[in-house]
Scaffold this active site. Structure first.
Site, mmCIF file in Angstrom:
data_model
loop_
_atom_site.group_PDB
_atom_site.id
_atom_site.type_symbol
_atom_site.label_atom_id
_atom_site.label_comp_id
_atom_site.label_asym_id
_atom_site.label_seq_id
_atom_site.Cartn_x
_atom_site.Cartn_y
_atom_site.Cartn_z
ATOM 1 N N CYS A 126 0.729 -0.940 0.137
ATOM 2 C CA CYS A 126 0.106 0.090 0.054
ATOM 3 C C CYS A 126 0.771 1.201 -0.085
ATOM 4 O O CYS A 126 1.489 1.803 -1.097
ATOM 5 C CB CYS A 126 -0.882 0.054 1.304
ATOM 6 S SG CYS A 126 -2.307 1.193 1.006
ATOM 7 N N HIS A 225 -3.699 -4.718 0.628
ATOM 8 C CA HIS A 225 -3.283 -5.314 1.770
ATOM 9 C C HIS A 225 -3.557 -6.937 1.934
ATOM 10 O O HIS A 225 -4.371 -7.363 2.423
ATOM 11 C CB HIS A 225 -4.121 -4.688 2.913
ATOM 12 C CG HIS A 225 -3.820 -3.050 3.142
ATOM 13 N ND1 HIS A 225 -2.906 -2.769 4.105
ATOM 14 C CD2 HIS A 225 -4.434 -2.110 2.705
ATOM 15 C CE1 HIS A 225 -2.649 -1.679 4.230
ATOM 16 N NE2 HIS A 225 -3.550 -1.274 3.341
ATOM 17 N N GLU A 227 -2.034 -8.706 3.830
ATOM 18 C CA GLU A 227 -1.776 -8.874 5.234
ATOM 19 C C GLU A 227 -3.141 -8.860 6.006
ATOM 20 O O GLU A 227 -3.262 -9.126 7.234
ATOM 21 C CB GLU A 227 -0.862 -8.118 5.963
ATOM 22 C CG GLU A 227 -1.190 -6.969 6.319
ATOM 23 C CD GLU A 227 -1.015 -5.770 5.430
ATOM 24 O OE1 GLU A 227 -0.865 -4.538 5.486
ATOM 25 O OE2 GLU A 227 -1.322 -6.101 4.152
#
Length: 262
Positions: A126, A225, A227
């Site tokens: 990001c 993202h 994660e």
């Protein structure tokens, strides 16, 4: 007698430097909590992959990039607030820019540039992708609007959507498919692509979703993202594994991360 060489030594686990600004200026408690949650997810994924890592808060770094990078096999740049437009030669033209910390920007940009100089692999998530683009001379769209890439105006809600992976790209080689469903929450995006970088993925509205370096250097940034707890753990682990395996294939004798500047 077999000659003693590094080939006879077990390969040590990769040492990864993780950098980010988890407490950007004007960030509310919710945002700080979300950044902490996402960073914890990254740390857990690195542990799953068998990597050793150190996190450095970009707004409170205690040494120069060239000294800090000496002991690491890779640089992972996390998400966070917006980069100061001054970093890419612009003035703020929208009122939605938030979390700007020029000190953190300069430190992270220095790390990215020094990593490129030292041929150290770089992965950006990001904001990390946007900083990679800036470090290579690119620019950003300061506001892309809400709806498709974020769930609301303040980026506090993630959304899921598909991205198109470009055939022949490093990213396509990782996933071996043309589309990927991802999680995102961002209001800025890559505009002019930096020198030595190419677009590796985009969204159906044309937004740049991933960039990577041309040639042998391993530099990759994703706008989404991976994660996020609601994202595919398998997809994130595959991305991390490729990043970790991109380091130089040797059991070196670099000083341990704990001995580097604090």
């Amino acid at each position: 007698m077999t000659p003693f060489t590094n080939r006879n030594l077990p390969k040590r686990p990769p040492h990864i430097l993780v950098v980010g600004s988890l407490t950007p200026p004007d960030a509310d408690d919710w945002l700080k909590g979300k950044l902490s949650e996402l960073s914890t997810s990254v740390f857990l994924a690195l542990e799953r992959a068998g990597a050793e890592f150190r996190f450095v808060e970009a707004s409170d770094a205690q040494c120069l990039p060239e000294a800090l990078l000496h002991s690491y096999d890779g640089l992972l740049v996390l998400g966070g607030g917006d980069a100061d437009p001054a970093c890419y030669g612009q003035k703020p033209i929208v009122e939605t820019i938030y979390g700007v910390n020029l000190e953190a920007d300069r430190f992270e940009l220095g790390l990215i540039r020094q990593s490129a100089t030292n041929n150290i692999p770089v992965l950006g998530i990001c904001r990390g992708m946007q900083l990679i683009n800036i470090a290579f001379g690119g620019t950003l769209h300061q506001e892309i609007g809400s709806g498709f890439h974020n769930g609301n105006k303040d980026n506090s809600k993630m959304v899921s959507h598909e991205v198109n992976l470009f055939e022949g790209s490093r990213l396509h080689g990782i996933y071996q498919k043309n589309t990927l469903t991802i999680r995102s929450a961002h209001h800025q995006s890559v505009s002019l692509v930096g020198k030595g970088l190419v677009v590796a993925a985009d969204a159906e509205d044309g937004t740049v979703e991933a960039i990577e370096s041309v040639g042998s250097a391993w530099v990759l940034g994703v706008q989404w993202h991976p994660e996020d707890p609601q994202a595919s753990q398998e997809d994130f682990d595959r991305l991390l594994a490729t990043f970790l395996n991109s380091r130089k294939d040797s059991a070196d004798t670099a000083q341990s991360a704990s001995e580097t500047c604090i």
